[in-house]
Design a protein around this motif. Structure first.
Motif, PDB file in Angstrom:
ATOM      1  N   VAL A 106       0.840  -1.205   0.000  1.00 57.82           N
ATOM      2  CA  VAL A 106       0.000   0.000   0.000  1.00 57.82           C
ATOM      3  C   VAL A 106       0.873   1.252   0.000  1.00 57.82           C
ATOM      4  O   VAL A 106       0.617   2.205  -0.735  1.00 57.82           O
ATOM      5  N   VAL A 107       1.916   1.248   0.825  1.00 61.43           N
ATOM      6  CA  VAL A 107       2.822   2.400   0.890  1.00 61.43           C
ATOM      7  C   VAL A 107       3.465   2.642  -0.475  1.00 61.43           C
ATOM      8  O   VAL A 107       3.531   3.781  -0.960  1.00 61.43           O
ATOM      9  N   ASP A 108       3.940   1.590  -1.127  1.00 66.98           N
ATOM     10  CA  ASP A 108       4.570   1.742  -2.440  1.00 66.98           C
ATOM     11  C   ASP A 108       3.592   2.323  -3.460  1.00 66.98           C
ATOM     12  O   ASP A 108       3.957   3.180  -4.274  1.00 66.98           O
ATOM     13  N   SER A 109       2.331   1.871  -3.410  1.00 69.23           N
ATOM     14  CA  SER A 109       1.325   2.383  -4.351  1.00 69.23           C
ATOM     15  C   SER A 109       1.026   3.857  -4.077  1.00 69.23           C
ATOM     16  O   SER A 109       0.871   4.657  -5.009  1.00 69.23           O
ATOM     17  N   LEU A 110       0.942   4.216  -2.803  1.00 63.46           N
ATOM     18  CA  LEU A 110       0.695   5.609  -2.447  1.00 63.46           C
ATOM     19  C   LEU A 110       1.858   6.509  -2.860  1.00 63.46           C
ATOM     20  O   LEU A 110       1.660   7.620  -3.359  1.00 63.46           O
ATOM     21  N   LEU A 111       3.077   6.006  -2.645  1.00 61.43           N
ATOM     22  CA  LEU A 111       4.259   6.789  -3.027  1.00 61.43           C
ATOM     23  C   LEU A 111       4.277   7.076  -4.523  1.00 61.43           C
ATOM     24  O   LEU A 111       4.690   8.150  -4.958  1.00 61.43           O
ATOM     25  N   SER A 112       3.827   6.109  -5.306  1.00 60.85           N
ATOM     26  CA  SER A 112       3.821   6.309  -6.754  1.00 60.85           C
ATOM     27  C   SER A 112       2.822   7.388  -7.177  1.00 60.85           C
ATOM     28  O   SER A 112       2.928   7.955  -8.260  1.00 60.85           O
ATOM     29  N   LYS A 113       1.838   7.660  -6.300  1.00 53.94           N
ATOM     30  CA  LYS A 113       0.831   8.677  -6.611  1.00 53.94           C
ATOM     31  C   LYS A 113       1.118  10.015  -5.951  1.00 53.94           C
ATOM     32  O   LYS A 113       0.411  10.995  -6.200  1.00 53.94           O
ATOM     33  N   ALA A 114       2.118  10.052  -5.077  1.00 52.05           N
ATOM     34  CA  ALA A 114       2.355  11.241  -4.256  1.00 52.05           C
ATOM     35  C   ALA A 114       2.608  12.480  -5.086  1.00 52.05           C
ATOM     36  O   ALA A 114       2.218  13.580  -4.694  1.00 52.05           O
ATOM     37  N   ASN A 115       3.260  12.335  -6.231  1.00 54.00           N
ATOM     38  CA  ASN A 115       3.623  13.492  -7.049  1.00 54.00           C
ATOM     39  C   ASN A 115       2.751  13.649  -8.280  1.00 54.00           C
ATOM     40  O   ASN A 115       3.068  14.417  -9.186  1.00 54.00           O
ATOM     41  N   ILE A 116       1.628  12.925  -8.303  1.00 51.80           N
ATOM     42  CA  ILE A 116       0.696  13.043  -9.426  1.00 51.80           C
ATOM     43  C   ILE A 116      -0.377  14.066  -9.061  1.00 51.80           C
ATOM     44  O   ILE A 116      -1.024  13.952  -8.030  1.00 51.80           O
ATOM     45  N   GLY A 117      -0.560  15.073  -9.901  1.00 54.09           N
ATOM     46  CA  GLY A 117      -1.560  16.105  -9.624  1.00 54.09           C
ATOM     47  C   GLY A 117      -1.134  16.961  -8.451  1.00 54.09           C
ATOM     48  O   GLY A 117       0.038  17.296  -8.289  1.00 54.09           O
ATOM     49  N   GLU A 118      -2.113  17.326  -7.630  1.00 54.79           N
ATOM     50  CA  GLU A 118      -1.816  18.131  -6.443  1.00 54.79           C
ATOM     51  C   GLU A 118      -0.938  17.338  -5.483  1.00 54.79           C
ATOM     52  O   GLU A 118      -1.137  16.143  -5.272  1.00 54.79           O
ATOM     53  N   LYS A 119       0.036  18.007  -4.896  1.00 50.17           N
ATOM     54  CA  LYS A 119       0.967  17.356  -3.954  1.00 50.17           C
ATOM     55  C   LYS A 119       0.302  17.266  -2.577  1.00 50.17           C
ATOM     56  O   LYS A 119       0.587  18.033  -1.664  1.00 50.17           O
ATOM     57  N   ASP A 120      -0.634  16.325  -2.442  1.00 49.35           N
ATOM     58  CA  ASP A 120      -1.422  16.225  -1.209  1.00 49.35           C
ATOM     59  C   ASP A 120      -0.747  15.396  -0.132  1.00 49.35           C
ATOM     60  O   ASP A 120      -1.040  15.541   1.050  1.00 49.35           O
ATOM     61  N   ILE A 121       0.121  14.466  -0.536  1.00 53.21           N
ATOM     62  CA  ILE A 121       0.724  13.552   0.430  1.00 53.21           C
ATOM     63  C   ILE A 121       2.082  14.098   0.863  1.00 53.21           C
ATOM     64  O   ILE A 121       2.982  14.263   0.043  1.00 53.21           O
ATOM     65  N   PHE A 122       2.211  14.384   2.160  1.00 52.01           N
ATOM     66  CA  PHE A 122       3.464  14.901   2.699  1.00 52.01           C
ATOM     67  C   PHE A 122       4.363  13.777   3.196  1.00 52.01           C
ATOM     68  O   PHE A 122       5.576  13.812   3.028  1.00 52.01           O
ATOM     69  N   ALA A 123       3.776  12.769   3.843  1.00 51.44           N
ATOM     70  CA  ALA A 123       4.570  11.688   4.432  1.00 51.44           C
ATOM     71  C   ALA A 123       3.688  10.467   4.639  1.00 51.44           C
ATOM     72  O   ALA A 123       2.462  10.583   4.782  1.00 51.44           O
ATOM     73  N   ILE A 124       4.324   9.287   4.634  1.00 50.47           N
ATOM     74  CA  ILE A 124       3.641   8.019   4.903  1.00 50.47           C
ATOM     75  C   ILE A 124       4.485   7.253   5.908  1.00 50.47           C
ATOM     76  O   ILE A 124       5.707   7.156   5.762  1.00 50.47           O
TER      77      ILE A 124
END
Length: 271
Positions: free
Chosen positions: A140-158
């Motif tokens: 799950v973390v790897d999948s989220l990381l792959s989306k972190a920089n797509i579109g708005e930069k909403d994810i700061f940390a996991i």
């Protein structure tokens, strides 16, 4: 006008995107039975591009004023000899970025005095708990990381703590977009209702001592070094150095050996 304790106990608040805070205050009494309350609202740090915050004034009867009205003041009935109690509610826009803020200056004219108070709210990040399929946290973390920089930069940390199964922590601003980015991740389940805070997960951020859980008398196996595979009994623990002294069970001469706490695994606990 006097400031009373609010949900956050002060006039400068940090709230997450989509979150709310409420300040309580009192005005009056008024000899005429009327109080004129005015509002000046500014947003920042870039006023021209800042999202709009929702600002609403309430008394015990309900809503008196909101910033969606065209007028910037309201006349309020205030009969009696005691100050009238009000609540000022501020809701952060869901699209707020870190550091976006609103400043609300409230003036109250009771016929005798005009008193001014200022309230400020700033947008902060949210820390949410995402449920996952057990033992699929890394996926799950790897999948989220792959989306972190797509579109708005909403994810700061996991954060995926090693000793916490079935959950990961996600830090970001827009909670709606965080939910959107997890919807097609197969091993992700759903976010736990509400939010947590850095203070509540601080113990996951602080590395545990490698000797935690080891006590004198435990039977251990050495997992690295020249004695790898040997069984030993714990004789002494040095928490400051994170070292343990063990005595090899099968050695002809019982010689104490000092190793790091992460160099052993517990086979049997001392009874």
């Amino acid at each position: 006008m006097t400031n009373a304790p609010n949900d956050g106990e002060n006039r400068d608040m940090m709230i997450s995107a989509g979150g709310r805070t409420v300040w309580k205050f009192a005005a009056g009494p008024s000899p005429s039975g009327k109080i004129k309350i005015g509002f000046e609202i500014t947003t920042g740090p870039d006023p021209e591009n800042a999202p709009e915050w929702n600002v609403t004034l309430f008394d015990s009867s309900g809503e008196l004023w909101s910033n969606y009205r065209s007028k910037r003041d309201v006349d309020v009935d205030a009969p009696g000899k005691n100050p009238k109690e009000f609540k000022l509610e501020v809701i952060a826009p869901k699209g707020a970025r870190y550091g976006d803020e609103v400043v609300v200056t409230v003036t109250a004219d009771d016929g005798n005095n005009v008193i001014e108070e200022t309230f400020r709210a700033s947008a902060k990040q949210s820390v949410m708990i995402l449920k996952t399929q057990i033992d699929q946290e890394k996926s799950v973390v790897d999948s989220l990381l792959s989306k972190a920089n797509i579109g708005e930069k909403d994810i700061f940390a996991i954060l995926s703590p090693q000793n916490l199964r079935g959950y990961v922590f996600v830090e970001g601003m827009n909670t709606e977009r965080l939910r959107e980015k997890t919807r097609d991740i197969r091993k992700a389940r759903s976010f736990v209702d509400g939010e947590t805070s850095l203070a509540e997960i601080d113990h996951y951020l602080t590395p545990l001592s490698t000797v935690v859980g080891i006590v004198e008398g435990d039977l251990v196996e050495l997992i690295n070094g020249p004695f790898k595979g040997e069984k030993a009994r714990v004789q002494h623990i040095d928490g400051n150095k994170e070292e343990i002294t063990v005595e090899l069970i099968e050695a002809m001469v019982p010689i104490p050996v000092t190793v790091k706490g992460d160099s052993v695994r517990i086979i049997e606990k001392e009874k």
